[in-house]
Write a protein that holds these residues in place. Structure first.
Motif, short mmCIF file in Angstrom:
data_model
loop_
_atom_site.label_atom_id
_atom_site.label_comp_id
_atom_site.label_asym_id
_atom_site.label_seq_id
_atom_site.Cartn_x
_atom_site.Cartn_y
_atom_site.Cartn_z
N GLY A 77 0.83 -1.20 0.00
CA GLY A 77 0.00 0.00 0.00
C GLY A 77 0.87 1.25 0.00
N TYR A 78 0.27 2.33 -0.40
CA TYR A 78 0.97 3.62 -0.40
C TYR A 78 0.34 4.47 0.69
CZ TYR A 78 2.86 8.07 -2.16
OH TYR A 78 3.51 9.27 -2.30
N THR A 79 1.13 4.80 1.70
CA THR A 79 0.62 5.57 2.84
C THR A 79 1.03 7.02 2.72
OG1 THR A 79 0.81 3.61 4.25
CG2 THR A 79 0.51 5.71 5.36
N TYR A 80 0.08 7.86 2.42
CA TYR A 80 0.34 9.30 2.34
C TYR A 80 -0.90 10.04 2.81
CZ TYR A 80 0.98 14.01 0.61
OH TYR A 80 1.07 15.38 0.53
N MET A 81 -0.75 10.84 3.85
CA MET A 81 -1.91 11.56 4.41
C MET A 81 -1.75 13.07 4.33
SD MET A 81 -3.18 9.27 7.59
CE MET A 81 -3.14 7.50 7.54
N GLY A 82 -0.86 13.54 3.50
CA GLY A 82 -0.71 14.98 3.30
C GLY A 82 -1.79 15.46 2.34
N GLY A 83 -1.74 16.71 2.00
CA GLY A 83 -2.79 17.29 1.16
C GLY A 83 -2.37 17.54 -0.28
N ASP A 84 -1.26 16.94 -0.71
CA ASP A 84 -0.74 17.17 -2.06
C ASP A 84 -1.52 16.30 -3.06
OD1 ASP A 84 0.65 17.51 -4.38
OD2 ASP A 84 2.60 16.90 -3.59
N SER A 85 -2.38 16.93 -3.85
CA SER A 85 -3.23 16.17 -4.78
C SER A 85 -2.44 15.54 -5.92
CB SER A 85 -4.33 17.08 -5.35
OG SER A 85 -3.76 18.17 -6.04
N SER A 86 -1.19 15.95 -6.11
CA SER A 86 -0.38 15.35 -7.17
C SER A 86 -0.07 13.88 -6.86
CB SER A 86 0.93 16.13 -7.36
OG SER A 86 1.78 15.97 -6.24
N ARG A 87 -0.31 13.48 -5.61
CA ARG A 87 -0.06 12.08 -5.24
C ARG A 87 -1.31 11.21 -5.34
NH1 ARG A 87 4.52 11.68 -0.56
NH2 ARG A 87 5.46 13.73 -0.79
N ASP A 88 -2.43 11.82 -5.71
CA ASP A 88 -3.69 11.08 -5.79
C ASP A 88 -3.62 9.92 -6.77
OD1 ASP A 88 -4.61 12.90 -3.98
OD2 ASP A 88 -6.16 13.78 -5.28
N ALA A 89 -2.97 10.14 -7.91
CA ALA A 89 -2.89 9.09 -8.94
C ALA A 89 -2.11 7.89 -8.42
CB ALA A 89 -2.24 9.64 -10.21
N THR A 90 -1.04 8.16 -7.66
CA THR A 90 -0.23 7.07 -7.09
C THR A 90 -1.03 6.31 -6.04
OG1 THR A 90 1.76 8.38 -7.44
CG2 THR A 90 1.96 6.51 -5.96
N LEU A 91 -1.77 7.04 -5.20
CA LEU A 91 -2.62 6.40 -4.20
C LEU A 91 -3.64 5.48 -4.86
CD1 LEU A 91 -3.17 9.45 -1.82
CD2 LEU A 91 -2.32 7.22 -1.07
N ASN A 92 -4.26 5.96 -5.93
CA ASN A 92 -5.24 5.14 -6.65
C ASN A 92 -4.59 3.93 -7.31
OD1 ASN A 92 -7.88 6.26 -6.34
ND2 ASN A 92 -7.28 8.00 -7.61
N ALA A 93 -3.44 4.16 -7.95
CA ALA A 93 -2.77 3.09 -8.70
C ALA A 93 -2.34 1.94 -7.80
CB ALA A 93 -1.56 3.65 -9.44
N ILE A 94 -1.81 2.27 -6.62
CA ILE A 94 -1.31 1.23 -5.72
C ILE A 94 -2.41 0.66 -4.82
CG2 ILE A 94 0.29 0.75 -3.81
CD1 ILE A 94 2.18 2.86 -5.06
N ASN A 95 -3.15 1.54 -4.17
CA ASN A 95 -4.10 1.07 -3.16
C ASN A 95 -5.39 0.49 -3.74
OD1 ASN A 95 -2.21 2.04 -1.39
ND2 ASN A 95 -3.41 3.79 -0.69
N VAL A 96 -5.88 1.08 -4.82
CA VAL A 96 -7.15 0.60 -5.39
C VAL A 96 -6.91 -0.36 -6.55
CG1 VAL A 96 -9.41 1.26 -6.31
CG2 VAL A 96 -8.21 2.81 -4.75
N GLN A 97 -6.30 0.15 -7.63
CA GLN A 97 -6.05 -0.71 -8.79
C GLN A 97 -5.09 -1.84 -8.43
OE1 GLN A 97 -7.56 -0.55 -11.96
NE2 GLN A 97 -6.59 -2.57 -12.07
#
Length: 332
Positions: A77-97
């Motif tokens: 999993g990718y653990t990131y709880m900051g507010g940088d929306s540029s990391r949203d795609a990585t969060l989706n790619a690893i955690n969901v897809q």
């Protein structure tokens, strides 16, 4: 019976401790690693771990890696709880897809059972300090924490896979401390209190648990957990004021700090940036993290205690164990 067991996210905090525990048993233990993965977390056990190259974002690599496997612990999993929306795609790619890829590959390979390591953020937060259980309706959309959203969606993928015939159990670890947290996930708060970078504390609270309890309970979930069920793995429900106090007591750091309501966080951050003071304060002090920490992530782990035999211990033990490990490893 002798099993072939594979761990995704094997070089991460929970995953690496899971591998360490599994190699002490009778099964063949495989660790899914990327070419770029550091193997430092396998120090002293590399001769007992079979490395398999793959990535949860690469479905073909999973098909190959899962061939012949009996059991999969999906802790990547990718653990990131900051507010940088540029990391949203990585969060989706690893955690969901990535989770969807794991479940699809497990179904295709005929894996007998999967344990999906989720998060308490996939359960929700309490606005009245009342501990939540597994049946609570997810409400992190009120805070708009992307990490929580992706963990929630990953659990939905797990349930879809269960409906398609996958034997899958979900575990939801709380705020995890302990040896092996080389990237300072939860341990960041220990580091920052110790180094005097936490002059304030948020007004919320959190459930604290030791990584070894998480690992033991996750293994029990594989053995006896019920298919399609989720199990919260938590411990002491404590305020951040209490947590910071415990860390100060254990580490000998200054206990002087003041409460900070969320409405004051934004102007204070602005002022700190103007005064070039930002680097002297914890990285945890960002608006996204502070918003979450102003709520109560209190949880009821009685289901895991009842069905999985989960142990419990005072949170001070875990804080001390983690701190002593950091000192021994030269990380503090």
């Amino acid at each position: 019976m002798h099993k072939k067991v594979l761990v995704t996210g094997a070089t991460g905090f929970i995953g690496s401790r899971l591998v360490r525990k599994l190699v002490s048993g009778d099964n063949e233990v495989y660790a899914l690693v990327r070419k770029s993965s550091s193997l430092v977390s396998f120090s002293g056990i590399l001769d007992r771990v079979r490395l398999v190259e793959g990535d949860v974002t690469d479905p073909d690599s999973l098909k190959k890696a899962f061939e012949g496997m009996d059991r999969i612990y999906h802790s990547a999993g990718y653990t990131y709880m900051g507010g940088d929306s540029s990391r949203d795609a990585t969060l989706n790619a690893i955690n969901v897809q990535g989770s969807r890829n794991v479940f699809d590959a497990a179904l295709e390979a005929g894996v007998e059972r999967v344990v999906h390591v989720s998060s308490i953020t996939a359960v929700g937060f309490s606005s009245n300090r009342k501990p939540l259980n597994e049946s609570f309706t997810w409400n992190f959309d009120q805070i708009q924490l992307k990490y929580a959203e992706t963990k929630h969606l990953a659990e939905e993928e797990a349930q879809k896979a269960v409906a398609r015939g996958l034997d899958c159990v979900i575990v939801n670890p709380a705020f995890v401390f302990g040896a092996g947290d080389v990237n300072f996930n939860a341990g960041r708060i220990i580091k920052d209190v110790y180094e005097g970078k936490m002059p304030v504390y948020p007004l919320g609270g959190v459930s604290v648990v030791d990584v070894e309890i998480v690992v033991e309970t996750t293994i029990r979930a594989m053995e006896v957990g019920r298919c399609g069920e989720r199990y919260i793995i938590g411990g002491d429900n404590i305020s951040y004021k209490q947590l910071a106090g415990t860390i100060s007591s254990v580490t000998g750091a200054s206990a002087f700090r003041f409460p900070l309501p969320f409405w004051m966080a934004s102007p204070l951050l602005y002022l700190m940036k103007r005064l070039n003071f930002r680097k002297k304060v914890s990285k945890l002090f960002n608006l996204s993290m502070f918003r979450v920490a102003s709520e109560f992530l209190y949880f009821d782990s009685s289901k895991a205690i009842r069905e999985l035999g989960m142990k419990s211990e005072p949170h001070e033990f875990s804080i001390r164990r983690a701190f002593e490990w950091y000192r021994k490893e030269g990380l503090l």
